[in-house]
Design an enzyme around this catalytic site. Structure first.
Site, short mmCIF file in Angstrom:
data_model
loop_
_atom_site.label_atom_id
_atom_site.label_comp_id
_atom_site.label_asym_id
_atom_site.label_seq_id
_atom_site.Cartn_x
_atom_site.Cartn_y
_atom_site.Cartn_z
CB CYS A 1 -0.87 0.00 1.26
SG CYS A 1 0.15 -0.03 2.76
CB CYS B 1 0.70 5.16 7.32
SG CYS B 1 -0.43 5.32 5.94
CG HIS C 1 -1.91 -4.15 15.03
ND1 HIS C 1 -1.37 -2.95 14.65
CD2 HIS C 1 -1.80 -4.95 13.94
CE1 HIS C 1 -0.97 -3.02 13.39
NE2 HIS C 1 -1.22 -4.23 12.93
CD GLU D 1 -3.48 1.37 12.69
OE1 GLU D 1 -3.08 0.72 11.72
OE2 GLU D 1 -4.65 1.82 12.79
CB SER E 1 -0.10 -8.92 7.86
OG SER E 1 -0.92 -8.15 7.00
CG ASN F 1 -3.37 -5.66 5.19
OD1 ASN F 1 -3.39 -6.13 4.06
ND2 ASN F 1 -2.23 -5.38 5.82
S1 SF4 Z 1 -2.71 2.66 7.30
FE1 SF4 Z 1 -1.41 0.84 7.15
S2 SF4 Z 1 -2.42 -0.43 5.58
FE2 SF4 Z 1 -3.29 1.62 5.40
S3 SF4 Z 1 -2.07 2.66 3.82
FE3 SF4 Z 1 -1.15 3.15 5.81
S4 SF4 Z 1 0.43 1.60 6.15
FE4 SF4 Z 1 -0.93 0.84 4.52
#
Ligand code: SF4
Length: 390
Positions: A55, A144, A172, A174, A309, A311
C-alpha cells in the site's frame, strides 16, 4: 540535544529506487497486470485481485528505511520493531545492518545522539516517542498518514470529552499507539475486537451490570482507571486502519443503537460520534477480492502475507467464507503439489494440508496479498504454482 526528526524522507528517493526494484519488483506480476490481471498456462489459470500488495504507507516506509541506510552508512540504524508485518522485508532490512530495538529490552536506554531510529508505518506510542526524544537520537518517522488521521480523531474525541472506542486488536502496534493518543487531554479508551465484545459493551450501556466484572473483562483493553459507568456515557468510534470493513460497519450500528436505546434519539448527537478510519488501501484490497470472488470461477484462493498482518488476515477471512483458502506467509509455504503450509482463518497456528491442488484437470487459482507483501513474493508464488501444475 533534542532529537532531529525526518518526516518526509531524506531526499534520496532516486538513489534507492534501483535497490527497491531489485529487491521487491516482479516482472511476472507486471505482465499479469498488463494482461487484465489474468495468467493462463497449461491447465492453470491465475486471477489476481485488481488491488493487492504494498500500500502507499508501506511503500513509503520501506523507501524511507532504504534512504536512511543510504544517508547514514556509518551510523547505527535501528527500527523500533518490525517496520511492517512482513518477515521477508524485515529480514532484508536486518541484512542491510539495521538493528531492531525490540530484540533487546534495554537497548533504548543505551541510545545516544549518534544513533538513528526508524519509526514504523503503524507508528509508536506517545510514551515511546518521548523516550526516544529524550535520548536525543535522530528519528526517521514513517508513520502512515492514514494512521495519523486515526490519532487526530481520537485526540478530538478526548478534547470533546468523548471516550474513544477503538475497533482493533489490542496487541497490534497501531492500536496501542492510537490508544496512547486517546488518553491525551485526559481522555479514555476501550478497545473492542469484534461484534462479540461489542455486544458485551452494548449490553452494559443499555442495561448496566456488574462494574467489577466489566473492568475485569476489559482490563487489558481499556485505559488505566476505566470506569464503564462514567466512561461509556459519551463515546466516539474509530477503527484500526486494517480492520474488516463489513465488521466495522456492523459494530458502528451496534454502538449507535445502544446509545440511542439508552439516551434517546434527541440526545444521540451529544452521546455518540463515529469516523470511519479504515484506510483506503485496506478498503480497496477488500473490495477487489470481493469482486474477484464474485466475477471469476475461482477453485481456490491463495492469500500471501505475514500471519501477524491484520489486513492480510482479513483478506483471508473474506475469501474463506466462500472458497478453500490458504493464507501463506511466503512462497516457501507452497511445499509441493500435494502439501501446503498455511494458517487457517481464526487459528493461531500454521498447519500443513495435503491435497490442496487438484492433481489433474483445469484449475483456477485466485490470488491476493496483504498491504505489506512485496510483488516479488507474489511472483514467486505464481511461478511455484505453475511448476506444480504443469
Ligand atoms: S494505514 Fe497501514 S495499511 Fe493503510 S495505507 Fe497506511 S500503512 Fe498501509
Amino acid at each position: 540535544m533534542p532529537s532531529l526528526i525526518f518526516r518526509k524522507g531524506l531526499d534520496l528517493k532516486n538513489a534507492v529506487a534501483g535497490m527497491l526494484a531489485e529487491n521487491y519488483h516482479s516482472a511476472i506480476v507486471d505482465r499479469i497486470k498488463a494482461e487484465d490481471f489474468t495468467y493462463r498456462t497449461g491447465r492453470l489459470t491465475v486471477h489476481l485481485a485488481r488491488e493487492f500488495g504494498f500500500c502507499y504507507g508501506v511503500d513509503r516506509a520501506v523507501d524511507y528505511a532504504y534512504q536512511t541506510r543510504e544517508r547514514f552508512p556509518d551510523r547505527t540504524v535501528y527500527l523500533t520493531g518490525e517496520i511492517i508485518h512482513n518477515p521477508h522485508v524485515n529480514e532484508k532490512l536486518r541484512s542491510m545492518g539495521i538493528r531492531f530495538l525490540s530484540d533487546d529490552a534495554g537497548s533504548i536506554d543505551r541510545l545516544g545522539a549518534d544513533d538513528v531510529v526508524i519509526l514504523p508505518a503503524f507508528g509508536v506510542t506517545v510514551a515511546q516517542l518521548q523516550q526516544l526524544e529524550r535520548r536525543g537520537c535522530t528519528l526517521i518517522d514513517t508513520t502512515c498518514g492514514s494512521v495519523l488521521n486515526v490519532w487526530k480523531n481520537v485526540r478530538r474525541y478526548a478534547e470533546n470529552g468523548f471516550t474513544s472506542i477503538i475497533h482493533g486488536k489490542v496487541w497490534h502496534e497501531e492500536t496501542q499507539a492510537t490508544a496512547s493518543h486517546a488518553t491525551l487531554y485526559g481522555g479514555s479508551y476501550l478497545v473492542v475486537l469484534d461484534n462479540r465484545e461489542t455486544s458485551l459493551v452494548c449490553d452494559y450501556i443499555m442495561r448496566g451490570g456488574s462494574r467489577e466484572a466489566f473492568v475485569d473483562r476489559f482490563e487489558k483493553a481499556s485505559a488505566p482507571g476505566f470506569d464503564p459507568d462514567r466512561d461509556l456515557q459519551r463515546i466516539g468510534l474509530a477503527n484500526q486502519t486494517t480492520m474488516l470493513m463489513s465488521e466495522s460497519l456492523e459494530i458502528g450500528e451496534m454502538f449507535c443503537g445502544a446509545m440511542r436505546d439508552r439516551y434517546g434519539e434527541a440526545d444521540l448527537v451529544n452521546r455518540y460520534q463515529a469516523f470511519d478510519t479504515i484506510c483506503s488501501a485496506t478498503q480497496d484490497r477488500q473490495d477487489a477480492v470481493v469482486v474477484l470472488l464474485k466475477e471469476k470461477p475461482i477453485d481456490l484462493m491463495i492469500v500471501i502475507g505475514g500471519y501477524n498482518s491484520s489486513n492480510t488476515c482479513n483478506l483471508a477471512r473474506i475469501c474463506a467464507a466462500s472458497r478453500p483458502t490458504f493464507h501463506i506467509a511466503d512462497p516457501d509455504c507452497l511445499m509441493s503439489p500435494q502439501e501446503v503450509r498455511h494458517r487457517p482463518v481464526g487459528s493461531k497456528q500454521e498447519i500443513t494440508t495435503t491435497g490442496w491442488l487438484p492433481p489433474s484437470g483445469n484449475v483456477v487459482v485466485g490470488l491476493t496479498s496483504g498491504a505489506s507483501t512485496p510483488d516479488n513474493l507474489v511472483g514467486a508464488a505464481i511461478a511455484k504454482i505453475e511448476a506444480f501444475c504443469n
